[in-house]
Design an enzyme around this catalytic site. Structure first.
Site, PDB file in Angstrom:
ATOM      1  N   SER A  22       0.852  -1.189   0.000  1.00 13.84           N
ATOM      2  CA  SER A  22       0.000   0.000   0.000  1.00 13.84           C
ATOM      3  C   SER A  22       0.889   1.240   0.000  1.00 13.84           C
ATOM      4  CB  SER A  22      -0.916   0.002   1.225  1.00 13.84           C
ATOM      5  OG  SER A  22      -0.131   0.214   2.383  1.00 13.84           O
ATOM      6  N   LYS A  23       0.232   2.385  -0.050  1.00 14.16           N
ATOM      7  CA  LYS A  23       0.947   3.662  -0.157  1.00 14.16           C
ATOM      8  C   LYS A  23       2.047   3.811   0.904  1.00 14.16           C
ATOM      9  CE  LYS A  23      -0.598   7.127  -3.050  1.00 14.16           C
ATOM     10  NZ  LYS A  23      -0.686   6.550  -4.294  1.00 14.16           N
ATOM     11  N   ARG A  24       1.765   3.322   2.099  1.00 14.37           N
ATOM     12  CA  ARG A  24       2.755   3.546   3.157  1.00 14.37           C
ATOM     13  C   ARG A  24       4.061   2.785   2.923  1.00 14.37           C
ATOM     14  NH1 ARG A  24       2.791  -0.693   6.835  1.00 14.37           N
ATOM     15  NH2 ARG A  24       1.059  -2.079   6.366  1.00 14.37           N
TER      16      ARG A  24
END
Ligand code: GLU
Length: 476
Positions: free
Chosen positions: A256-258
Site C-alpha cells: 500500500s501507499k505507506r
C-alpha cells in the site's frame, strides 16, 4: 504444473491479454501481471494483447489511459495488434446477454432494490451468506408489472462444483451453490464487469488469462458464462487461468501507499531505469535458479508460468535501488548523459556529461542522485555554497587554497596522476593528510562537501575553470 495444462486450451497458439483499468496510475502489481502476460506470449511465440477496461466513465479519462500506455511503453512492453477499449464493445456484451436469455441460460429478474435489500437483511439476520436467491429464475416474466425494469441474470448450476486447474494456484474448486445467479446486463442495458471481461477475453481469442489472484473468485463466475455460450457460438473455449499472488510490502502486509510508491510513473520519477523495474518486477514472484539479473532476451527465453511462486512476494525498496545502481553502471554513458541532462536543465552539456559519466555513475543508485552528483560541472561562478561547504572555507583553508592555486598554476600536466602527486607533496609539506586539503578544495570546486574524487573533479572541470573556482575562494 505444466503451463500447457489447462481447461481445454489444447495446442492453440498462445494469446494472452493484459487488461488494466484506467485509475490514474499503473500500479506496479498490475504492471507485473502485464509483464508476465507479455513474457508468456513472447516465450511461446504467441500474441500479447492489450485491453483497456474503461467502463468506469468517471475515472477513465484520456489522461488516465495515457498514464497506462506511457508506463507500458517506458517498460518496453509492446503489445500486439490494436488496443481494445472495453467501453466500445457494450453492444456486443449486450448481444451475448441476450443470446443467453434466448437460449434459456439467462433470465429476466424484476426484483426491486427494496426487495433485494430486504432479502439481504433476512440473510444477514439468519447468518446466511448474502447472495441472490434466484427468485425470478423460474418465474414467467409476464408476472412482472407491465414495463417494469429488469436485469438479465445468468442461470448458474445449482449443484456440483466448478474446478479450475490454475497454472499457478493448482487445482482450485468452488461449490456451485456459492455462485449465485449474478447480473450480466443492468436495467439500463449496460453490461456488468463480469460479463464484459469474459466476452472480451473470448472475442480476443485469449488462451491464457494471467492476472492477480484477487480475480480468482471472478474466474469461477466467468467460466459459467463461457460454458453457457459453448452451445450457442463457436470459439468459447475455456482458457488456462494463472492467478498470480499479490505483492506485499517487506513487512508482509499487502502493498500500500505507506510502503512507498505504487505507480510505475513514481519509480520513473525516482530515477529508476526501465530495465531495472522490468527486471525487478520479473524477479518478484518468478525465478530462475539464483540468477538476479536478466536481459529482456533472457527473460523471454526463460520465462514460464510454472516457475511463478504460489506465495506472495515482498517488495524491497533497498533491493530495487541496489539493482538500479548496477543497471546504471552497466548503462551506456551517452544514454545516461541524455537522461541526466534533462534533469539538470538547459545548462547541462551532454558531451561533458558523457565524458564524466564513468566517474559520476560509480556511486549513484538513481538518476536524481546522478544528476545531483553531476550538477557541479555546470555551476556558474561565483558558486553558491551549501552551508557545510561554506563552513569549511575558514581563513586557514582560504590560505591553503591560495597556495594550492599557486602550485596548480604552474602544473603543466593536468592529469589525475600529476595532480595527485602535486597535492600529495603539498600535504606532506604541511604534515597534513590529503583529505584535510581535499575538503576545502572540494568546497571551492563544487560548492558541496560531497562529490566524485577530487582529482576527477579537477580533470572534468579542466584547468581554466578549476583555477577560476579555486581563485574565487582563495585568501589573498
Ligand atoms: N481490469 C481489471 C483490473 O485492472 C483486470 C481484469 C482481469 O484481468 O480480468 O484489475
Amino acid at each position: 504444473m505444466a503451463s500447457s495444462s489447462g481447461n481445454g486450451s489444447g495446442q492453440r497458439p498462445v494469446v494472452t491479454r493484459f487488461a488494466p483499468s484506467p485509475t490514474g496510475f499503473l500500479h506496479i502489481g498490475n504492471a507485473r501481471t502485464g509483464l508476465f502476460s507479455w513474457l508468456y506470449a513472447r516465450h511461446h511465440g504467441g500474441k500479447a494483447l492489450l485491453r483497456i477496461e474503461d467502463t468506469d466513465k468517471a475515472r477513465s479519462t484520456q489522461e488516465a489511459i495515457d498514464v497506462i500506455l506511457d508506463g507500458l511503453d517506458w517498460l518496453g512492453l509492446d503489445f500486439d495488434g490494436e488496443t481494445v477499449y472495453q467501453s466500445q464493445r457494450a453492444d456486443r456484451h449486450a448481444e451475448v446477454a441476450n443470446k443467453l436469455l434466448e437460449a434459456g441460460h439467462a433470465y429476466k429478474c424484476f426484483a426491486t432494490q427494496d426487495e433485494l435489500a430486504e432479502m439481504r437483511e433476512q440473510q444477514k439476520a439468519a447468518k446466511q451468506p448474502m447472495r441472490y436467491d434466484g427468485r425470478w429464475r423460474d418465474r414467467d416474466p409476464s408476472e412482472a408489472p407491465a414495463g417494469a425494469p429488469f436485469v438479465i441474470r445468468i442461470k448458474t448450476p445449482e449443484g456440483g462444483e466448478t474446478v479450475i486447474e490454475d497454472a499457478v494456484q493448482g487445482r482450485v474448486k468452488v461449490d456451485n451453490r456459492e455462485i449465485d445467479d449474478f447480473i450480466l446486463l443492468r436495467a439500463d442495458g449496460s453490461p456488468t464487469y463480469m460479463l464484459a471481461v469474459v466476452v472480451d477475453d473470448m472475442d480476443m481469442g485469449c488462451t491464457h488469462i494471467i492476472r492477480g489472484d484477487d480475480h480468482l473468485n471472478n474466474a469461477f463466475r466467468q467460466i459459467q458464462v463461457i460454458r453457457a455460450m459453448q452451445g450457442i457460438e463457436e470459439g468459447w473455449e475455456e482458457p488456462t487461468y494463472a492467478h498470480v499472488p499479490l505483492i506485499h510490502g517487506n513487512d508482509g502486509a499487502k502493498l500500500s501507499k505507506r510502503h512507498g510508491a505504487l505507480g510505475v510513473r513514481d519509480y520513473r520519477e525516482m530515477g529508476i531505469l526501465p530495465e531495472t523495474l522490468f527486471n525487478y518486477l520479473l524477479r518478484l514472484g518468478w525465478g530462475h535458479g539464483d540468477q538476479e539479473e536478466f536481459t529482456k532476451e533472457e527473460a523471454i527465453a526463460l520465462f514460464d508460468i510454472d516457475a511463478v511462486n504460489k506465495g506472495p512476494s515482498r517488495f524491497d525498496m533497498k533491493k530495487l535501488l541496489n539493482m538500479n545502481g548496477n543497471y546504471i553502471r552497466a548503462a551506456d554513458d551517452a544514454r545516461l548523459a541524455g537522461l541526466v541532462a534533462k534533469l539538470i536543465g538547459p545548462e547541462a552539456d551532454e558531451k561533458l556529461l558523457t565524458e564524466a559519466m564513468p566517474v559520476l555513475k560509480t556511486r549513484a543508485r538513481d538518476l536524481n542522485e546522478l544528476a545531483d552528483g553531476a550538477a557541479f560541472l555546470f555551476k556558474q561562478r561565483p558558486l553558491e555554497m551549501t552551508e557545510k561547504a561554506a563552513e569549511l572555507l575558514d581563513d586557514e583553508a582560504k590560505g591553503r587554497l591560495a597556495a594550492i592555486s599557486a602550485r596548480l598554476h604552474s602544473e603543466t600536466d593536468w592529469t589525475i596522476e600529476a595532480l595527485e602527486a602535486n597535492l600529495k607533496a603539498y600535504a606532506e609539506e604541511l604534515g597534513l593528510g590529503l583529505g584535510k586539503l581535499a575538503q576545502p578544495l572540494r568546497a571551492a570546486l563544487t560548492g558541496q562537501t560531497t562529490s566524485p574524487g577530487i582529482f576527477d573533479v579537477l580533470v572534468l572541470l579542466g584547468r581554466e575553470e578549476s583555477l577560476a573556482r579555486i581563485d574565487a575562494q582563495a585568501g589573498g
